[in-house]
Motif scaffolding. Structure first.
Motif, short mmCIF file in Angstrom:
data_model
loop_
_atom_site.label_atom_id
_atom_site.label_comp_id
_atom_site.label_asym_id
_atom_site.label_seq_id
_atom_site.Cartn_x
_atom_site.Cartn_y
_atom_site.Cartn_z
N VAL A 1 -3.44 16.66 -10.46
CA VAL A 1 -2.15 16.00 -10.27
C VAL A 1 -2.07 15.39 -8.88
O VAL A 1 -1.69 14.22 -8.70
CB VAL A 1 -0.99 17.00 -10.50
N ALA A 2 -2.43 16.17 -7.86
CA ALA A 2 -2.34 15.68 -6.48
C ALA A 2 -3.31 14.53 -6.24
O ALA A 2 -2.93 13.49 -5.66
CB ALA A 2 -2.61 16.82 -5.51
N ALA A 3 -4.55 14.68 -6.69
CA ALA A 3 -5.56 13.63 -6.46
C ALA A 3 -5.21 12.35 -7.21
O ALA A 3 -5.33 11.24 -6.67
CB ALA A 3 -6.94 14.14 -6.88
N PHE A 4 -4.79 12.49 -8.47
CA PHE A 4 -4.44 11.31 -9.27
C PHE A 4 -3.24 10.59 -8.66
O PHE A 4 -3.23 9.36 -8.54
CB PHE A 4 -4.12 11.74 -10.71
N SER A 5 -2.23 11.35 -8.25
CA SER A 5 -1.04 10.74 -7.66
C SER A 5 -1.38 10.00 -6.37
O SER A 5 -0.90 8.89 -6.12
CB SER A 5 0.00 11.83 -7.37
N LEU A 6 -2.23 10.61 -5.56
CA LEU A 6 -2.62 9.99 -4.29
C LEU A 6 -3.42 8.72 -4.53
O LEU A 6 -3.18 7.69 -3.90
CB LEU A 6 -3.44 10.99 -3.47
N ASP B 1 4.23 4.03 4.87
CA ASP B 1 4.04 4.31 3.44
C ASP B 1 3.06 5.46 3.24
O ASP B 1 3.25 6.31 2.37
CB ASP B 1 3.52 3.07 2.72
N GLN B 2 2.00 5.48 4.03
CA GLN B 2 0.98 6.52 3.88
C GLN B 2 1.56 7.91 4.10
O GLN B 2 1.16 8.87 3.45
CB GLN B 2 -0.17 6.27 4.87
N PHE B 3 2.50 8.03 5.01
CA PHE B 3 3.14 9.32 5.28
C PHE B 3 3.77 9.88 4.02
O PHE B 3 3.58 11.05 3.67
CB PHE B 3 4.21 9.12 6.37
N SER C 1 -1.01 5.90 -6.55
CA SER C 1 0.06 5.38 -5.69
C SER C 1 -0.53 4.66 -4.48
O SER C 1 0.04 3.67 -4.00
CB SER C 1 0.98 6.51 -5.25
N GLY C 2 -1.68 5.14 -4.00
CA GLY C 2 -2.33 4.44 -2.90
C GLY C 2 -2.78 3.05 -3.29
O GLY C 2 -2.64 2.10 -2.51
N LEU C 3 -3.31 2.91 -4.51
CA LEU C 3 -3.71 1.59 -5.00
C LEU C 3 -2.49 0.69 -5.20
O LEU C 3 -2.53 -0.50 -4.88
CB LEU C 3 -4.48 1.74 -6.32
N LEU C 4 -1.41 1.24 -5.74
CA LEU C 4 -0.21 0.44 -5.98
C LEU C 4 0.42 -0.07 -4.68
O LEU C 4 0.93 -1.19 -4.62
CB LEU C 4 0.83 1.27 -6.75
N LEU C 5 0.36 0.75 -3.65
CA LEU C 5 1.05 0.42 -2.39
C LEU C 5 0.09 -0.09 -1.32
O LEU C 5 0.52 -0.37 -0.20
CB LEU C 5 1.79 1.66 -1.88
N GLY C 6 -1.19 -0.18 -1.66
CA GLY C 6 -2.15 -0.72 -0.70
C GLY C 6 -2.46 0.21 0.45
O GLY C 6 -2.70 -0.23 1.58
N ILE C 7 -2.46 1.52 0.17
CA ILE C 7 -2.81 2.49 1.21
C ILE C 7 -4.33 2.53 1.35
O ILE C 7 -5.04 2.75 0.38
CB ILE C 7 -2.28 3.90 0.85
#
Length: 262
Positions: free
Chosen positions: A116-121, A55-57, A124-130
């Protein structure tokens, strides 16, 4: 020295706010806040089904790659949009230096793309548990800055093309799709055919995405100095080419009396 700096900072920010109209949340939120999250989720679930990468990839790759939306669209419109507003001729007949005039519009684009890049990372990291270590975030921020600078250089080239063609949205969408494929956001670059790898290594974001993944895995900035330096050099090269294209298109438009014609 004061006048060029005022043109670079104040002129660039004013033009960006006036032409892009990001003050409206009805434009900003769906395009640059919600859409990248759904793109990331899409490729994460496709990746899970294929069982190719973690997922992290996909989270890191798509978060950095989606910064190309403001880098391409906003950078193009921040310059070419002057024509649709019937203000291009007034800008180009001014005695303002072309370097601060054109490049000053890139600074707000870089800031926007970084958000945009920082917010998305982050989201989405919080949502997917990255799990990205807190200590890695300063390094990731630097990688994002260099990557967005590099891609804004590509947007500057598109802006130059926009001085001669009427519709740039199609071109920008095509380039965005190519970046989605060639930068390694969803397919490892070393698994692409040789001719695609050759292109990947010469375009913005590829090396930035690689560096961001390594930093998220715990690598230091010294460990990724090679990809970062390459990304920076690519950004400088694209910026110089973009500036040259803008100057050429301006001179050609003057010679052909086609500033307001496409």
């Amino acid at each position: 020295m004061t006048v060029p700096l005022r043109i670079f900072f104040i002129g660039g920010i004013t033009a960006y706010r006036g032409l892009i109209n990001w003050l409206s949340p009805w434009i900003f939120l769906p395009t640059l806040v919600i859409a990248p999250i759904f793109q990331i989720l899409l490729f994460v679930f496709i990746g899970r089904s294929a069982g190719v990468e973690s997922d992290q990839f996909y989270v890191i790759g798509n978060a950095v790659q989606y910064a190309s939306i403001p880098c391409l669209f906003a950078m193009t419109h921040a310059i070419a949009g002057e024509r649709s507003q019937q203000t291009l001729s007034y800008i180009l007949v001014s005695p303002a230096g072309r370097l601060p005039l054109f490049l000053g519009r890139a600074l707000p684009v870089i800031v926007n793309a970084m958000f945009v890049a920082a917010f998305s990372l982050l989201v989405s990291g919080l949502l997917l548990g990255i799990d990205v270590p807190v200590s890695s975030w300063p390094g990731i921020a630097l990688v994002i800055f260099i990557s967005t600078f590099s891609c804004t250089g590509l947007g500057l080239i598109c802006a130059g093309v926009g001085l001669r063609v009427r519709e740039t949205a199609v071109l920008n969408n095509v380039i965005f799709g190519l970046l989605l494929i060639f930068t390694g956001a969803n397919v490892p670059v070393d698994q692409l055919p040789g001719w695609m790898q050759a292109i990947s290594n010469r375009i913005p974001l590829t090396h930035g995405i690689e560096a961001a993944r390594q930093v998220a895995d715990g690598a230091s900035l010294g460990d990724v100095s090679g990809p970062l330096a390459t990304e920076a050099v690519i950004g400088i090269a694209y910026t110089l080419v973009g500036y040259a294209v803008l100057r050429f298109m301006e001179l050609e438009s003057r010679r052909r009396a086609s500033l307001q014609v496409a």
